[in-house]
Each structure stands twice: as structure tokens, then as C-alpha cells.
Design a protein around this motif. Structure first.
Motif, PDB file in Angstrom:
ATOM      1  N   GLU A  15       0.838  -1.213   0.000  1.00 57.68           N
ATOM      2  CA  GLU A  15       0.000   0.000   0.000  1.00 57.68           C
ATOM      3  C   GLU A  15       0.867   1.256   0.000  1.00 57.68           C
ATOM      4  OE1 GLU A  15      -2.756   0.137   3.334  1.00 57.68           O
ATOM      5  OE2 GLU A  15      -3.691  -1.708   2.574  1.00 57.68           O
ATOM      6  N   ARG A  16       1.893   1.227   0.837  1.00 63.29           N
ATOM      7  CA  ARG A  16       2.808   2.379   0.899  1.00 63.29           C
ATOM      8  C   ARG A  16       3.454   2.607  -0.469  1.00 63.29           C
ATOM      9  NH1 ARG A  16       7.318   2.617   5.171  1.00 63.29           N
ATOM     10  NH2 ARG A  16       7.316   4.734   4.355  1.00 63.29           N
ATOM     11  N   ILE A  17       3.918   1.525  -1.076  1.00 65.72           N
ATOM     12  CA  ILE A  17       4.555   1.634  -2.402  1.00 65.72           C
ATOM     13  C   ILE A  17       3.561   2.207  -3.411  1.00 65.72           C
ATOM     14  CG2 ILE A  17       5.513   0.289  -4.320  1.00 65.72           C
ATOM     15  CD1 ILE A  17       7.497   0.095  -2.198  1.00 65.72           C
ATOM     16  N   ASP A  18       2.334   1.662  -3.402  1.00 68.28           N
ATOM     17  CA  ASP A  18       1.337   2.100  -4.382  1.00 68.28           C
ATOM     18  C   ASP A  18       0.996   3.580  -4.217  1.00 68.28           C
ATOM     19  OD1 ASP A  18       1.355  -0.443  -5.351  1.00 68.28           O
ATOM     20  OD2 ASP A  18      -0.467  -1.085  -4.311  1.00 68.28           O
ATOM     21  N   LYS A  19       1.067   4.057  -2.960  1.00 69.99           N
ATOM     22  CA  LYS A  19       0.797   5.483  -2.722  1.00 69.99           C
ATOM     23  C   LYS A  19       1.983   6.366  -3.118  1.00 69.99           C
ATOM     24  CE  LYS A  19      -0.880   5.070   1.594  1.00 69.99           C
ATOM     25  NZ  LYS A  19      -1.041   5.501   2.981  1.00 69.99           N
ATOM     26  N   GLY A  20       3.082   5.718  -3.519  1.00 77.67           N
ATOM     27  CA  GLY A  20       4.261   6.487  -3.925  1.00 77.67           C
ATOM     28  C   GLY A  20       5.156   6.873  -2.764  1.00 77.67           C
ATOM     29  N   GLU A  21       4.935   6.234  -1.597  1.00 74.53           N
ATOM     30  CA  GLU A  21       5.799   6.542  -0.460  1.00 74.53           C
ATOM     31  C   GLU A  21       7.196   5.959  -0.681  1.00 74.53           C
ATOM     32  OE1 GLU A  21       4.263   5.710   3.464  1.00 74.53           O
ATOM     33  OE2 GLU A  21       2.301   6.543   2.908  1.00 74.53           O
ATOM     34  N   ILE A  22       8.169   6.582  -0.037  1.00 74.80           N
ATOM     35  CA  ILE A  22       9.558   6.142  -0.160  1.00 74.80           C
ATOM     36  C   ILE A  22       9.912   5.296   1.070  1.00 74.80           C
ATOM     37  CG2 ILE A  22      11.970   6.938  -0.266  1.00 74.80           C
ATOM     38  CD1 ILE A  22      10.351   7.473  -2.824  1.00 74.80           C
ATOM     39  N   ILE A  23      10.578   4.192   0.842  1.00 70.70           N
ATOM     40  CA  ILE A  23      10.962   3.283   1.926  1.00 70.70           C
ATOM     41  C   ILE A  23      12.342   3.686   2.454  1.00 70.70           C
ATOM     42  CG2 ILE A  23      11.330   0.854   2.555  1.00 70.70           C
ATOM     43  CD1 ILE A  23       8.449   1.599   1.562  1.00 70.70           C
ATOM     44  N   GLU A  24      12.441   3.820   3.772  1.00 73.15           N
ATOM     45  CA  GLU A  24      13.721   4.184   4.383  1.00 73.15           C
ATOM     46  C   GLU A  24      14.316   2.968   5.113  1.00 73.15           C
ATOM     47  OE1 GLU A  24      15.484   6.788   3.870  1.00 73.15           O
ATOM     48  OE2 GLU A  24      14.036   8.046   2.816  1.00 73.15           O
ATOM     49  N   PRO A  25      15.641   3.000   5.368  1.00 73.10           N
ATOM     50  CA  PRO A  25      16.339   1.799   5.845  1.00 73.10           C
ATOM     51  C   PRO A  25      15.695   1.067   7.014  1.00 73.10           C
ATOM     52  CG  PRO A  25      17.918   3.529   5.388  1.00 73.10           C
ATOM     53  CD  PRO A  25      16.563   4.125   5.147  1.00 73.10           C
ATOM     54  N   LYS A  26      15.174   1.807   8.013  1.00 71.60           N
ATOM     55  CA  LYS A  26      14.684   1.097   9.192  1.00 71.60           C
ATOM     56  C   LYS A  26      13.234   0.636   9.047  1.00 71.60           C
ATOM     57  CE  LYS A  26      17.382   3.462  12.801  1.00 71.60           C
ATOM     58  NZ  LYS A  26      17.013   4.353  13.928  1.00 71.60           N
ATOM     59  N   ASP A  27      12.569   1.025   7.960  1.00 72.73           N
ATOM     60  CA  ASP A  27      11.173   0.620   7.769  1.00 72.73           C
ATOM     61  C   ASP A  27      11.066  -0.886   7.567  1.00 72.73           C
ATOM     62  OD1 ASP A  27      10.702   3.279   7.834  1.00 72.73           O
ATOM     63  OD2 ASP A  27      10.206   3.500   5.714  1.00 72.73           O
ATOM     64  N   TRP A  28       9.904  -1.437   7.903  1.00 71.19           N
ATOM     65  CA  TRP A  28       9.675  -2.848   7.618  1.00 71.19           C
ATOM     66  C   TRP A  28       9.653  -3.045   6.113  1.00 71.19           C
ATOM     67  CZ3 TRP A  28       6.661  -6.093   4.858  1.00 71.19           C
ATOM     68  CH2 TRP A  28       6.795  -7.461   5.174  1.00 71.19           C
ATOM     69  N   MET A  29      10.286  -4.096   5.635  1.00 72.85           N
ATOM     70  CA  MET A  29      10.235  -4.426   4.210  1.00 72.85           C
ATOM     71  C   MET A  29      10.294  -5.940   4.054  1.00 72.85           C
ATOM     72  SD  MET A  29      14.091  -3.220   3.132  1.00 72.85           S
ATOM     73  CE  MET A  29      14.168  -1.738   4.162  1.00 72.85           C
ATOM     74  N   PRO A  30       9.667  -6.465   2.998  1.00 72.02           N
ATOM     75  CA  PRO A  30       9.739  -7.911   2.788  1.00 72.02           C
ATOM     76  C   PRO A  30      11.193  -8.333   2.570  1.00 72.02           C
ATOM     77  CG  PRO A  30       8.155  -6.898   1.270  1.00 72.02           C
ATOM     78  CD  PRO A  30       8.892  -5.788   1.937  1.00 72.02           C
ATOM     79  N   GLU A  31      11.543  -9.509   3.029  1.00 73.89           N
ATOM     80  CA  GLU A  31      12.907 -10.007   2.862  1.00 73.89           C
ATOM     81  C   GLU A  31      13.327 -10.026   1.386  1.00 73.89           C
ATOM     82  OE1 GLU A  31      14.396  -9.503   5.745  1.00 73.89           O
ATOM     83  OE2 GLU A  31      16.033 -10.385   4.607  1.00 73.89           O
ATOM     84  N   ARG A  32      12.367 -10.340   0.512  1.00 73.36           N
ATOM     85  CA  ARG A  32      12.648 -10.383  -0.926  1.00 73.36           C
ATOM     86  C   ARG A  32      13.047  -9.008  -1.455  1.00 73.36           C
ATOM     87  NH1 ARG A  32      14.148 -13.729  -4.679  1.00 73.36           N
ATOM     88  NH2 ARG A  32      13.011 -12.758  -6.397  1.00 73.36           N
ATOM     89  N   TYR A  33      12.343  -7.996  -0.952  1.00 73.58           N
ATOM     90  CA  TYR A  33      12.623  -6.621  -1.364  1.00 73.58           C
ATOM     91  C   TYR A  33      14.053  -6.267  -0.981  1.00 73.58           C
ATOM     92  CZ  TYR A  33      11.967  -1.447  -1.486  1.00 73.58           C
ATOM     93  OH  TYR A  33      12.074  -0.098  -1.728  1.00 73.58           O
ATOM     94  N   ARG A  34      14.401  -6.594   0.271  1.00 73.11           N
ATOM     95  CA  ARG A  34      15.762  -6.321   0.754  1.00 73.11           C
ATOM     96  C   ARG A  34      16.788  -7.065  -0.102  1.00 73.11           C
ATOM     97  NH1 ARG A  34      17.145  -4.634   5.800  1.00 73.11           N
ATOM     98  NH2 ARG A  34      15.071  -5.123   6.570  1.00 73.11           N
ATOM     99  N   LYS A  35      16.541  -8.340  -0.352  1.00 72.70           N
ATOM    100  CA  LYS A  35      17.475  -9.162  -1.130  1.00 72.70           C
ATOM    101  C   LYS A  35      17.646  -8.649  -2.545  1.00 72.70           C
ATOM    102  CE  LYS A  35      18.269 -13.450   1.039  1.00 72.70           C
ATOM    103  NZ  LYS A  35      17.076 -13.975   1.762  1.00 72.70           N
ATOM    104  N   GLN A  36      16.514  -8.335  -3.177  1.00 71.54           N
ATOM    105  CA  GLN A  36      16.558  -7.843  -4.559  1.00 71.54           C
ATOM    106  C   GLN A  36      17.340  -6.543  -4.634  1.00 71.54           C
ATOM    107  OE1 GLN A  36      16.053  -9.262  -7.193  1.00 71.54           O
ATOM    108  NE2 GLN A  36      14.024 -10.088  -7.568  1.00 71.54           N
ATOM    109  N   LEU A  37      17.117  -5.662  -3.651  1.00 69.16           N
ATOM    110  CA  LEU A  37      17.824  -4.386  -3.654  1.00 69.16           C
ATOM    111  C   LEU A  37      19.312  -4.581  -3.433  1.00 69.16           C
ATOM    112  CD1 LEU A  37      15.405  -1.934  -1.934  1.00 69.16           C
ATOM    113  CD2 LEU A  37      16.667  -1.468  -4.017  1.00 69.16           C
ATOM    114  N   ILE A  38      19.658  -5.470  -2.505  1.00 71.00           N
ATOM    115  CA  ILE A  38      21.083  -5.721  -2.266  1.00 71.00           C
ATOM    116  C   ILE A  38      21.722  -6.248  -3.547  1.00 71.00           C
ATOM    117  CG2 ILE A  38      22.734  -7.221  -1.059  1.00 71.00           C
ATOM    118  CD1 ILE A  38      21.023  -6.940   1.447  1.00 71.00           C
ATOM    119  N   ARG A  39      21.026  -7.150  -4.214  1.00 74.90           N
ATOM    120  CA  ARG A  39      21.559  -7.713  -5.459  1.00 74.90           C
ATOM    121  C   ARG A  39      21.743  -6.623  -6.504  1.00 74.90           C
ATOM    122  NH1 ARG A  39      19.597  -8.901 -10.205  1.00 74.90           N
ATOM    123  NH2 ARG A  39      17.516  -8.277  -9.558  1.00 74.90           N
TER     124      ARG A  39
END
Ligand SMILES: [Fe+2]
Ligand SMILES: [Fe+2]
Lengths: 316, 94
Positions: A15-39
Motif C-alpha cells: 500500500e505504501r509503495i502504491d501510494k508512492g511513499e519512499i521506503i527508508e532503511p529502518k522501515d519494515w520491508m519484505p525479505e525479498r525486497y531487501r534481497k533484490q535491492l542488495i543484489r
């Protein structure tokens, strides 16, 4: 306070993503999101670093002091780009050592383009104009992505890329005004770098395993093919402007779509280069490993010096 | 962090005197002198900064996103802290 389940957290995240919100380091994020970004981010950072090698090859042989100063500054910028993105990657909870380790063991990838050799001075022009030109298109899109530290690094990088892009074009424009040999050298360079530059955008949409997920999370805002098209459309007129042609007999302006259509990309070559069978893969990795190993004593000495100074201040 | 990895420093740059410091990114460095030099080379190659702060990353304190809601809550319902809360019939405050 109610503890949310994994699925609920993921829904809220989307929902946050769809609203165009920006994710910051300490925010909750799916493990896949974190992994994909690290990659993705570490791959991007490694590309900036390896990208210094083909250009570094010409620093001592630049044709004038002006060109040499420019090339030095450009290569230094690329080191900076690598460092911005490494710094961003670390906000995802992975250490610099781990990121570097994955690079040096060959586990992490980098852009296929830097496995092509720079045979002539014109290649420095082609890299600035085509490779940095493609990077601008890519990075301008990434600057609007959903992960704050990555997007901010992209904004910083994009400000610097225009210089890279234009200095490359200037090199080619100068050669195209020169002797027959110089014009041929410029054209030969475009003949070699054109297709690899198009491959920089990655596999075609129907063949890109990560794309859908990255677009859903707005890490990417546009597909590989869209960005490739954008690059071609803005580059062809620049080529024509100085009398260069691109080695694609199927390339033509489509009045209906208002885009250039292009010939088939050689994906076999792309996969070969990605999987370590390009012309310079071995050489690039060796250069990086040597640099890392030969620099070890500097890192250790600086650490020892810092420890010694710290213990002196404590004693005083 | 491994034994050999240099500590992490957060970098803040001030574009011009008079402007606030802004977070630019981070660098690794063994001590504060090298942290400053690395920060300059990485974040100010074109006069982006007239001044720099480098701060050991583990010295920075901030609320976690989970706490943030209740942490900032006490100030969210005090609309009388904003000037448009007040009625000023006819007077010109522009
Ligand atoms: Fe770059
Ligand atoms: Fe660049």
C-alpha cells in the motif's frame, strides 16, 4: 498494540509503495525486497568500479593534457559513484566487506559492457557517449525508485553523468572532423560498442526474470525495453549530427510509433559475457582482486595507526 | 563488521554558509582525519560543500519506525501551534 502477521505487513508495505511513499532503511520491508535491492545495488556499484578499468587503460595515453585531465576526473567520478551506491547498499544491513567479498569471489555480477576492450582512443569517446548515455537513461529512471538511499544516490550520480556523456561526444565529434583515419577510427568504435550498449538495459521484457517484481515494488519504474527505446531515440539523431552510423541495417524511423525500430539483439553473446565468457572478464576480475590484495597493507597500516593514536589520547 | 573493515562515518555537507547541513551518505575510514578526507573526495568533487561533518555512524540516535508514531504523537493534536488557528478579523498580516 496488535502484532501484524507477515502477510498483513506485506499488504501494508505494498500500500505504501502504491501510494508512492519512499521506503527508508529502518522501515519494515519484505525479505525479498531487501534481497533484490542488495543484489541490484551491489551489482550497480560493482559496475561503477569495474567501469574504471577500460577507461583507466587510456589515461596515460590521452592525446592531450586537457583530455587527460578530463578522463582522470571522469574515472574518479566513477569511483565516487561506486562509493555512493555501496554506502546505500549498507543501509540494507549488509557489511561492505560482505559486498566486496561477493564481488571478488565472482558471486556478484557487474554490467556486461565492461568486459569489452578499449582498443583505440575513440573507444573512450564511445564509452562516454554510449555507455554513460545508456547509464543516464537507466539512472534517471532509478532516481524515482522506491528505496530512499538508492534513489538519492541516483540523483547525485545523474548530476555528474552529463559531463561524462558530453565529453565522450566531444571526443567523437573532434575525430569526425579529423583525417580519414580518425573518422574511420570513430566509426569502428561505434561499430563495436553499439550493440553491447543496447544490451546494457538487460534482457527483453518477456525474458527478464526479475522485472515484474521490481516494477511491482517500484524499484524499477520502466521496463528494460522501454528504457532501451528511449536511449535509441535520443542517440540516433546525435550520431547523425556528426556523421556516425550505427551497425544495424534494420534500424529505421517508424513514423507511426514515432520511435526507431531496431534489429534483433544477439542475446547469446549477452549471456556469454554475463556468464564469464566475454573478452575481458578474466582480466577485469584479476585487476580487481590484485587491487584488493595489493591494497591490504594500506588498510592494515591505517588501522594500526588509528589504534596507536587512540591509545595515546587515552593515555594522555 | 569484520576486524579489518574500517568504521562507518555518516557524512553531512553544507552547500553554502547560511544553509543547513544535509546528510550526503557515508564513508569508511580508520580515523576522523581520513574520514574527512574521504568524505571530501566522495561527496564534494565540485564544490558541493563549503563545510563537512563526519560522525561515527554508531553515535547517531533516532527513534525506530515502530516507535515513531507514539514518539511524535504528542505534537500532532496541537493545532493552536499554527498561525492559521487564530481568527484575526479584517487585519492584514501579509
Ligand atoms: Fe557512473
Ligand atoms: Fe559515468
Amino acid at each position: 498494540m496488535k502484532i501484524l502477521s507477515e502477510e498483513e505487513l506485506e499488504l501494508k508495505f505494498q500500500e505504501r509503495i502504491d501510494k508512492g511513499e519512499i521506503i527508508e532503511p529502518k522501515d519494515w520491508m519484505p525479505e525479498r525486497y531487501r534481497k533484490q535491492l542488495i543484489r541490484m545495488m551491489s551489482q550497480h556499484a560493482h559496475s561503477e568500479i569495474v567501469g574504471m578499468l577500460p577507461e583507466g587503460n587510456w589515461i596515460t595515453r590521452a592525446p592531450s593534457l586537457r583530455r587527460k585531465a578530463v578522463l582522470l576526473a571522469k574515472v574518479q567520478d566513477e569511483a565516487g559513484h561506486g562509493l555512493y551506491i555501496y554506502s546505500g547498499t549498507e543501509t540494507l544491513g549488509i557489511s561492505r566487506d560482505q559486498v566486496m567479498g561477493d564481488f571478488l569471489t565472482g558471486k556478484a555480477k557487474y554490467s556486461s559492457i565492461f568486459n569489452y576492450p578499449t582498443l583505440t582512443w575513440a573507444d573512450i569517446g564511445a564509452i562516454g557517449w554510449l555507455v554513460d548515455g545508456a547509464a543516464i537513461v537507466n539512472q534517471t529512471a532509478l532516481a524515482k525508485g522506491s528505496y530512499g538511499p538508492y534513489a538519492r544516490a541516483m540523483v547525485r550520480i545523474c548530476k555528474e553523468e552529463n559531463f561524462h556523456h558530453k565529453q565522450g561526444y566531444e571526443i567523437l565529434a573532434t575525430l569526425m572532423k579529423g583525417s580519414k583515419e580518425q573518422r574511420e577510427m570513430a566509426q569502428d568504435s561505434i561499430n563495436r560498442f553499439w550493440w553491447p550498449s543496447l544490451m546494457m538495459f538487460g534482457p527483453s521484457d518477456n525474458n527478464s526474470p526479475n522485472s515484474a517484481e521490481l516494477i511491482k515494488w517500484k524499484v524499477k519504474k520502466y521496463s528494460n525495453d522501454e528504457l532501451r527505446q528511449r536511449f535509441i531515440d535520443r542517440t540516433i539523431p546525435q550520431a547523425e549530427n556528426i556523421g556516425l552510423t550505427v551497425p544495424d541495417k534494420d534500424l529505421k524511423w517508424d513514423e507511426e510509433t514515432r520511435h526507431y525500430s531496431h534489429g534483433e539483439i544477439n542475446w547469446v553473446e549477452f549471456n556469454n559475457v554475463i556468464n564469464g565468457r566475454g573478452i575481458c572478464n578474466k582480466e577485469r576480475m584479476k585487476a580487481r582482486r590484485d587491487a584488493h590484495e595489493n591494497g591490504a597493507w594500506v588498510r592494515e597500516a591505517a588501522n594500526a595507526y588509528a589504534r596507536k593514536k587512540a591509545s595515546k589520547t587515552k593515555a594522555a | 563488521m569484520s576486524a579489518s573493515e574500517w568504521p562507518l562515518w555518516e557524512v553531512f555537507t553544507q552547500r553554502r554558509a547560511g544553509l543547513p547541513f544535509e546528510h550526503a551518505g557515508s564513508v569508511h575510514a580508520p580515523d576522523k582525519e581520513m574520514a574527512l578526507q574521504n568524505a571530501r573526495d566522495v561527496y564534494s568533487r565540485r564544490g558541493e560543500a563549503t563545510c563537512l561533518w563526519v560522525v561515527p555512524a554508531d553515535c547517531i540516535v533516532s527513534p525506530t519506525p515502530e516507535e515513531a508514531g507514539s514518539f511524535f504523537d504528542p505534537s500532532n493534536d496541537k493545532i493552536y501551534r499554527h498561525p492559521n488557528f487564530y481568527k484575526t478579523p479584517g487585519a492584514n498580516f501579509e
